[in-house]
Design a protein around this motif. Structure first.
Motif, PDB file in Angstrom:
ATOM      1  N   ASP A   1       0.736  -1.095  -0.042  1.00 23.11           N
ATOM      2  CA  ASP A   1       0.047   0.081   0.060  1.00 23.11           C
ATOM      3  C   ASP A   1       0.858   1.227   0.081  1.00 23.11           C
ATOM      4  O   ASP A   1       0.618   2.173  -0.766  1.00 23.11           O
ATOM      5  CB  ASP A   1      -0.977  -0.021   1.317  1.00 23.11           C
ATOM      6  CG  ASP A   1      -2.223   0.690   1.019  1.00 23.11           C
ATOM      7  OD1 ASP A   1      -2.714   0.829  -0.229  1.00 23.11           O
ATOM      8  OD2 ASP A   1      -2.700   1.222   1.818  1.00 23.11           O
ATOM      9  N   LYS A   2       1.933   1.545   0.865  1.00 20.58           N
ATOM     10  CA  LYS A   2       2.871   2.552   0.934  1.00 20.58           C
ATOM     11  C   LYS A   2       3.566   2.451  -0.372  1.00 20.58           C
ATOM     12  O   LYS A   2       3.701   3.741  -0.975  1.00 20.58           O
ATOM     13  CB  LYS A   2       3.866   2.199   2.060  1.00 20.58           C
ATOM     14  CG  LYS A   2       3.224   2.482   3.549  1.00 20.58           C
ATOM     15  CD  LYS A   2       4.224   2.112   4.585  1.00 20.58           C
ATOM     16  CE  LYS A   2       3.545   1.952   5.888  1.00 20.58           C
ATOM     17  NZ  LYS A   2       4.497   1.429   6.756  1.00 20.58           N
ATOM     18  N   LEU A   3       4.042   1.457  -0.857  1.00 20.88           N
ATOM     19  CA  LEU A   3       4.804   1.463  -2.234  1.00 20.88           C
ATOM     20  C   LEU A   3       3.865   2.205  -3.286  1.00 20.88           C
ATOM     21  O   LEU A   3       4.403   2.755  -4.070  1.00 20.88           O
ATOM     22  CB  LEU A   3       5.067  -0.028  -2.374  1.00 20.88           C
ATOM     23  CG  LEU A   3       6.067  -0.206  -3.783  1.00 20.88           C
ATOM     24  CD1 LEU A   3       7.534  -0.124  -3.243  1.00 20.88           C
ATOM     25  CD2 LEU A   3       5.755  -1.177  -4.390  1.00 20.88           C
ATOM     26  N   GLN A   4       2.653   1.653  -3.297  1.00 20.64           N
ATOM     27  CA  GLN A   4       1.873   2.112  -4.525  1.00 20.64           C
ATOM     28  C   GLN A   4       1.824   3.614  -4.508  1.00 20.64           C
ATOM     29  O   GLN A   4       1.716   4.190  -5.500  1.00 20.64           O
ATOM     30  CB  GLN A   4       0.516   1.513  -4.456  1.00 20.64           C
ATOM     31  CG  GLN A   4       0.494  -0.163  -5.053  1.00 20.64           C
ATOM     32  CD  GLN A   4       0.619  -0.222  -6.436  1.00 20.64           C
ATOM     33  OE1 GLN A   4       1.722  -0.422  -6.689  1.00 20.64           O
ATOM     34  NE2 GLN A   4      -0.291   0.199  -7.309  1.00 20.64           N
TER      35      GLN A   4
ATOM     36  N   LEU B   1      11.057   4.591  -1.516  1.00 18.81           N
ATOM     37  CA  LEU B   1      10.721   3.344  -2.160  1.00 18.81           C
ATOM     38  C   LEU B   1      11.724   2.186  -1.760  1.00 18.81           C
ATOM     39  O   LEU B   1      11.217   1.195  -1.528  1.00 18.81           O
ATOM     40  CB  LEU B   1      10.745   3.497  -3.829  1.00 18.81           C
ATOM     41  CG  LEU B   1       9.514   4.276  -4.351  1.00 18.81           C
ATOM     42  CD1 LEU B   1       9.743   4.592  -5.663  1.00 18.81           C
ATOM     43  CD2 LEU B   1       8.279   3.285  -4.241  1.00 18.81           C
ATOM     44  N   SER B   2      12.727   2.555  -1.677  1.00 14.89           N
ATOM     45  CA  SER B   2      14.073   1.423  -1.489  1.00 14.89           C
ATOM     46  C   SER B   2      13.631   0.792   0.371  1.00 14.89           C
ATOM     47  O   SER B   2      13.767  -0.239   0.445  1.00 14.89           O
ATOM     48  CB  SER B   2      15.184   2.153  -1.726  1.00 14.89           C
ATOM     49  OG  SER B   2      16.325   1.111  -1.501  1.00 14.89           O
ATOM     50  N   GLU B   3      13.352   1.963   1.087  1.00 11.95           N
ATOM     51  CA  GLU B   3      13.182   1.502   2.371  1.00 11.95           C
ATOM     52  C   GLU B   3      11.973   0.614   2.390  1.00 11.95           C
ATOM     53  O   GLU B   3      11.963  -0.305   3.203  1.00 11.95           O
ATOM     54  CB  GLU B   3      13.088   2.607   3.194  1.00 11.95           C
ATOM     55  CG  GLU B   3      14.209   3.502   3.355  1.00 11.95           C
ATOM     56  CD  GLU B   3      14.153   5.212   4.077  1.00 11.95           C
ATOM     57  OE1 GLU B   3      12.885   5.371   4.689  1.00 11.95           O
ATOM     58  OE2 GLU B   3      14.904   5.810   3.865  1.00 11.95           O
ATOM     59  N   ILE B   4      10.743   0.867   1.663  1.00 12.55           N
ATOM     60  CA  ILE B   4       9.725  -0.045   1.563  1.00 12.55           C
ATOM     61  C   ILE B   4      10.078  -1.260   1.271  1.00 12.55           C
ATOM     62  O   ILE B   4       9.707  -2.299   1.907  1.00 12.55           O
ATOM     63  CB  ILE B   4       8.671   0.633   0.964  1.00 12.55           C
ATOM     64  CG1 ILE B   4       8.133   2.105   1.467  1.00 12.55           C
ATOM     65  CG2 ILE B   4       7.405  -0.078   0.701  1.00 12.55           C
ATOM     66  CD1 ILE B   4       7.323   2.894   0.721  1.00 12.55           C
ATOM     67  N   MET B   5      10.873  -1.185   0.194  1.00  8.52           N
ATOM     68  CA  MET B   5      11.286  -2.740  -0.618  1.00  8.52           C
ATOM     69  C   MET B   5      12.069  -3.521   0.733  1.00  8.52           C
ATOM     70  O   MET B   5      12.023  -4.691   0.596  1.00  8.52           O
ATOM     71  CB  MET B   5      12.035  -2.504  -1.756  1.00  8.52           C
ATOM     72  CG  MET B   5      10.922  -1.931  -2.804  1.00  8.52           C
ATOM     73  SD  MET B   5       9.533  -3.198  -3.221  1.00  8.52           S
ATOM     74  CE  MET B   5      10.531  -4.586  -3.890  1.00  8.52           C
ATOM     75  N   GLN B   6      13.022  -2.828   1.340  1.00  6.00           N
ATOM     76  CA  GLN B   6      13.778  -3.343   2.053  1.00  6.00           C
ATOM     77  C   GLN B   6      12.810  -3.884   3.419  1.00  6.00           C
ATOM     78  O   GLN B   6      12.902  -5.216   3.753  1.00  6.00           O
ATOM     79  CB  GLN B   6      14.712  -2.510   2.962  1.00  6.00           C
ATOM     80  CG  GLN B   6      16.130  -2.281   2.019  1.00  6.00           C
ATOM     81  CD  GLN B   6      16.730  -3.783   1.779  1.00  6.00           C
ATOM     82  OE1 GLN B   6      16.847  -3.886   0.698  1.00  6.00           O
ATOM     83  NE2 GLN B   6      17.323  -4.114   2.815  1.00  6.00           N
ATOM     84  N   ASP B   7      11.942  -3.264   3.845  1.00  5.69           N
ATOM     85  CA  ASP B   7      10.792  -3.715   4.859  1.00  5.69           C
ATOM     86  C   ASP B   7      10.246  -4.845   4.396  1.00  5.69           C
ATOM     87  O   ASP B   7       9.784  -5.752   5.025  1.00  5.69           O
ATOM     88  CB  ASP B   7      10.123  -2.347   5.246  1.00  5.69           C
ATOM     89  CG  ASP B   7      10.849  -1.296   6.019  1.00  5.69           C
ATOM     90  OD1 ASP B   7      11.763  -1.526   6.602  1.00  5.69           O
ATOM     91  OD2 ASP B   7      10.019  -0.242   6.226  1.00  5.69           O
TER      92      ASP B   7
ATOM     93  N   ILE C   1      12.841  13.422  -6.695  1.00  7.08           N
ATOM     94  CA  ILE C   1      12.739  12.087  -7.402  1.00  7.08           C
ATOM     95  C   ILE C   1      13.583  11.293  -6.578  1.00  7.08           C
ATOM     96  O   ILE C   1      13.454   9.909  -6.049  1.00  7.08           O
ATOM     97  CB  ILE C   1      13.117  11.888  -8.633  1.00  7.08           C
ATOM     98  CG1 ILE C   1      11.631  12.490  -9.371  1.00  7.08           C
ATOM     99  CG2 ILE C   1      13.213  10.510  -9.049  1.00  7.08           C
ATOM    100  CD1 ILE C   1      11.768  12.605 -10.952  1.00  7.08           C
ATOM    101  N   ILE C   2      14.657  11.547  -6.226  1.00  2.43           N
ATOM    102  CA  ILE C   2      15.958  10.959  -5.350  1.00  2.43           C
ATOM    103  C   ILE C   2      15.120  10.582  -4.065  1.00  2.43           C
ATOM    104  O   ILE C   2      15.480   9.590  -3.695  1.00  2.43           O
ATOM    105  CB  ILE C   2      17.321  11.738  -5.325  1.00  2.43           C
ATOM    106  CG1 ILE C   2      18.134  11.856  -6.642  1.00  2.43           C
ATOM    107  CG2 ILE C   2      18.036  11.199  -4.343  1.00  2.43           C
ATOM    108  CD1 ILE C   2      19.082  12.573  -6.830  1.00  2.43           C
ATOM    109  N   LYS C   3      14.819  11.546  -3.466  1.00  2.00           N
ATOM    110  CA  LYS C   3      14.099  11.433  -2.066  1.00  2.00           C
ATOM    111  C   LYS C   3      13.103  10.255  -2.088  1.00  2.00           C
ATOM    112  O   LYS C   3      12.775   9.390  -1.235  1.00  2.00           O
ATOM    113  CB  LYS C   3      13.748  12.812  -1.401  1.00  2.00           C
ATOM    114  CG  LYS C   3      14.670  13.684  -0.934  1.00  2.00           C
ATOM    115  CD  LYS C   3      14.290  14.900  -0.034  1.00  2.00           C
ATOM    116  CE  LYS C   3      13.139  15.650  -0.930  1.00  2.00           C
ATOM    117  NZ  LYS C   3      12.723  16.804  -0.007  1.00  2.00           N
ATOM    118  N   ASN C   4      12.351  10.492  -3.167  1.00  2.00           N
ATOM    119  CA  ASN C   4      11.235   9.473  -3.356  1.00  2.00           C
ATOM    120  C   ASN C   4      11.606   7.973  -3.584  1.00  2.00           C
ATOM    121  O   ASN C   4      11.324   7.166  -3.001  1.00  2.00           O
ATOM    122  CB  ASN C   4      10.250   9.886  -4.740  1.00  2.00           C
ATOM    123  CG  ASN C   4       9.328   8.700  -5.071  1.00  2.00           C
ATOM    124  OD1 ASN C   4       9.609   7.660  -5.523  1.00  2.00           O
ATOM    125  ND2 ASN C   4       8.159   8.882  -4.723  1.00  2.00           N
TER     126      ASN C   4
END
Length: 150
Positions: free
Chosen positions: A85-88, A135-141, A128-131
């Motif tokens: 959900d967060k990723l989307q 996204l990377s943090e969400i994928m790690q989680d 975009i870099i911050k975004n």
């Protein structure tokens, strides 16, 4: 023992994220090609590209949302579905930022004397870099929480 269906679902999710990355790459390449047609601009080809990219992102999002629903309902993995959900939400923001960046790049190209347009391009790139970091943090989680599925 974790069901093979759950592992297959998680693997499909990772494949879809890879497809999303590839779609962004194609979108960027297409936009760069479009900018090279300036100052007249071949808008018809670019419009077709945007249509195709939109279709690709829509299909990916639809399938990701189906996976989210199955993770929550079928496998009782609310934690994983929450990550999706967060990723989307962040992917939607990334797409909006990408569109803004493309417009800003064209404006900067059309008005090379105006420093404000180049600054705007840099600002959006930074967003975009911050975004992407989020996204990377969400994928790690997601990866961490799904590892107990191995």
């Amino acid at each position: 023992m974790v069901p093979a269906d759950l592992m297959a679902l998680i693997q499909r999710f990772y494949q879809l994220q890879s497809e999303r990355v590839e779609t962004y790459r194609l979108f960027e390449e297409g936009h760069e090609a479009y900018l090279r047609t300036g100052p007249q601009y071949d808008f018809e080809h670019y419009k077709q590209l945007v249509h195709e990219i939109t279709q690709a992102f829509s299909g990916i999002s639809k399938e990701v949302l189906e996976i989210k629903g199955r993770l929550h309902g079928e496998f009782d993995r609310a934690d994983l579905s929450e990550h999706i959900d967060k990723l989307q939400s962040k992917e939607k923001q990334k797409l909006e930022l990408t569109a803004k960046l493309q417009l800003a790049k064209q404006q900067a190209q059309d008005h090379p004397e105006d420093e404000g347009y180049r600054e705007r391009v840099q600002e959006i790139r930074h967003e975009i870099i911050k975004n992407k970091e989020v996204l990377s943090e969400i994928m790690q989680d997601f990866k961490y929480d799904s590892e107990d599925c191995d």
